[in-house]
Design an enzyme around this catalytic site. Structure first.
Site, short mmCIF file in Angstrom:
data_model
loop_
_atom_site.label_atom_id
_atom_site.label_comp_id
_atom_site.label_asym_id
_atom_site.label_seq_id
_atom_site.Cartn_x
_atom_site.Cartn_y
_atom_site.Cartn_z
N ASP A 1 20.88 -52.20 21.77
CA ASP A 1 20.78 -51.59 23.10
C ASP A 1 21.47 -52.52 24.11
O ASP A 1 21.21 -53.74 24.12
CB ASP A 1 19.31 -51.40 23.48
CG ASP A 1 19.15 -50.72 24.83
OD1 ASP A 1 19.07 -49.48 24.86
OD2 ASP A 1 19.12 -51.44 25.85
N HIS B 1 28.92 -44.80 37.48
CA HIS B 1 28.78 -44.23 36.13
C HIS B 1 30.09 -44.27 35.35
O HIS B 1 30.08 -44.34 34.11
CB HIS B 1 28.25 -42.80 36.20
CG HIS B 1 26.80 -42.73 36.58
ND1 HIS B 1 25.78 -42.94 35.68
CD2 HIS B 1 26.20 -42.50 37.78
CE1 HIS B 1 24.61 -42.83 36.29
NE2 HIS B 1 24.83 -42.56 37.57
N GLU C 1 22.43 -45.80 25.93
CA GLU C 1 23.17 -47.05 25.69
C GLU C 1 22.79 -47.68 24.35
O GLU C 1 23.04 -48.86 24.12
CB GLU C 1 22.92 -48.05 26.82
CG GLU C 1 21.48 -48.48 26.99
CD GLU C 1 20.68 -47.57 27.93
OE1 GLU C 1 19.66 -48.05 28.47
OE2 GLU C 1 21.08 -46.41 28.11
N ASP D 1 30.49 -45.62 31.57
CA ASP D 1 31.19 -44.93 30.48
C ASP D 1 32.23 -45.84 29.85
O ASP D 1 32.40 -45.87 28.62
CB ASP D 1 31.85 -43.65 30.99
CG ASP D 1 30.85 -42.58 31.37
OD1 ASP D 1 29.67 -42.71 30.97
OD2 ASP D 1 31.24 -41.61 32.05
N ASN E 1 25.42 -49.21 35.92
CA ASN E 1 25.67 -47.91 36.56
C ASN E 1 25.42 -47.97 38.06
O ASN E 1 26.19 -47.40 38.85
CB ASN E 1 24.78 -46.84 35.92
CG ASN E 1 25.31 -46.36 34.58
OD1 ASN E 1 26.52 -46.37 34.35
ND2 ASN E 1 24.41 -45.94 33.69
#
Length: 362
Positions: A239, A252, A282, A256, A247
């Site tokens: 993770d 965002h 994630e 990505d 973010n």
């Protein structure tokens, strides 16, 4: 009951591992071989009863070959033998039709049967090979019909009849070719769309890694093999640390970009036999066949170090990334679901231990 047996008989020789086109050809060969065998046996017996021995013998031989082609589909599980049987059926049909042209058949109606040849040949042998075979057949019948002085043809046909039969044969060949080309194009488009939909259903659109559904579909045979051979399969769940902060701080799009970068890094670091998936958000799940959790721990620690040493670039920003790892093992005592739960708990412990850490299940 009867319909089920008939369906099984028609589909005999087909296999889910074959392509849809191959299975369709098998069904058609079964149908054509069966009906062709029945028809030629009937016509053969009628010719023999009418004391037409040569015609009856030719039809009987053709019926035997049709039966052989059908039985090949039933017995063999090899696609190449199925293709051979289909081409043998076409060549036998061509030979029988040439014989009917030469001998005339019943009341000199033998040439009429050549009209069934174009659609059968194009489907059985494919568009390109089928057209070459039909062109060769057309050259032969034109030679038989129109070259003067040939004594091969025993039947007496009017010139208008021969001309019209040839024109109609060419017309049916052209129309059948257009149809077969259209059918193949449609099949190719449908096949491409199906592959596209299957890819979308099993892959994450952002990272192009397997999603949960895709990973499970891929590893089921691997887990079954590992169970049979009593070998271990390691799971590594990771993770990205403080992903929400990325973010919130960079947007965002930056998040990505980070996910895509991590996906590329993981793909490049894994062996060919390993599986990499985006498990959700994630989180990423790695499946390492024939690997103990102790060896997987070292793999995970190398990945942890590489991620920490590889900042992700987004526009003018350099974003430092770390990840927390949980490692577990599927073996004879721990099934996949339990191992996944253990990996999740180990990853949670890595978070509690300060992140950027690898923890192994007990």
């Amino acid at each position: 009951m009867i319909s089920d047996k008939l369906r099984q008989f028609i589909k005999a020789g087909s296999n889910p591992s074959f392509s849809e086109e191959d299975n369709r050809r098998i069904v058609v060969v079964n149908l054509f071989g069966f009906t062709g065998c029945l028809i030629t046996v009937f016509l053969s017996l009628r010719a023999l009863l009418a004391n037409e021995v040569m015609l009856g013998a030719a039809l009987m031989i053709a019926s035997v070959v049709f039966l052989f082609s059908m039985l090949t589909m039933h017995i063999s599980e090899n696609v190449k033998s199925h293709v051979f049987a289909a081409n043998l059926l076409v060549v036998t049909l061509m030979t029988l039709l040439l014989y009917l042209i030469i001998m005339g058949g019943k009341a000199n109606t033998g040439p009429i049967w050549i009209l069934i040849l174009p659609p059968v040949t194009l489907f059985m042998s494919g568009l390109k090979r089928g057209l070459w075979m039909l062109l060769l057949f057309l050259l032969v019948i034109c030679t038989l019909f129109f070259v003067p002085g040939l004594s091969i043809v025993e039947a007496d046909y009017a010139m208008d009849f021969k001309t019209r039969v040839t024109y109609v044969f060419m017309t049916v060949t052209f129309l059948s070719s257009v149809y077969e080309y259209s059918r193949q194009q449609t099949y190719a488009e449908i096949h491409a769309l199906r592959q596209q939909f299957e890819h979308q259903a099993t892959h994450d659109p952002l990272t192009h890694l397997f999603n949960r559904r895709g990973l499970i579909k891929q590893i089921e045979p691997e887990l079954a093999r590992a169970k049979r051979q009593q070998s271990s399969t390691a799971l590594v769940l990771l993770d990205i640390d403080r992903f929400k902060r990325i973010n919130d701080e960079y947007g965002h799009d930056a998040g990505d970009k980070v996910l895509q970068g991590i996906a590329v890094l993981l793909n490049n670091a894994m062996r060919q036999q390993d599986y990499v998936s985006r498990w959700g958000g994630e989180e990423f799940l790695l499946v390492l066949p024939d690997t103990s959790k102790e060896n997987a721990y070292h793999v995970a620690d190398k990945l942890r170090f590489e991620i920490a040493q590889t900042p992700q670039q987004f526009e003018s920003f350099t974003i430092d990334i770390t990840a927390s790892f949980g490692v577990s093992e599927v073996n004879s005592l721990v099934d996949y679901d339990k191992a996944l739960t253990q990996a999740d708990k180990a990853m949670y412990k890595a978070k509690q231990a300060g992140r950027n850490t690898v923890m192994m299940s007990n």
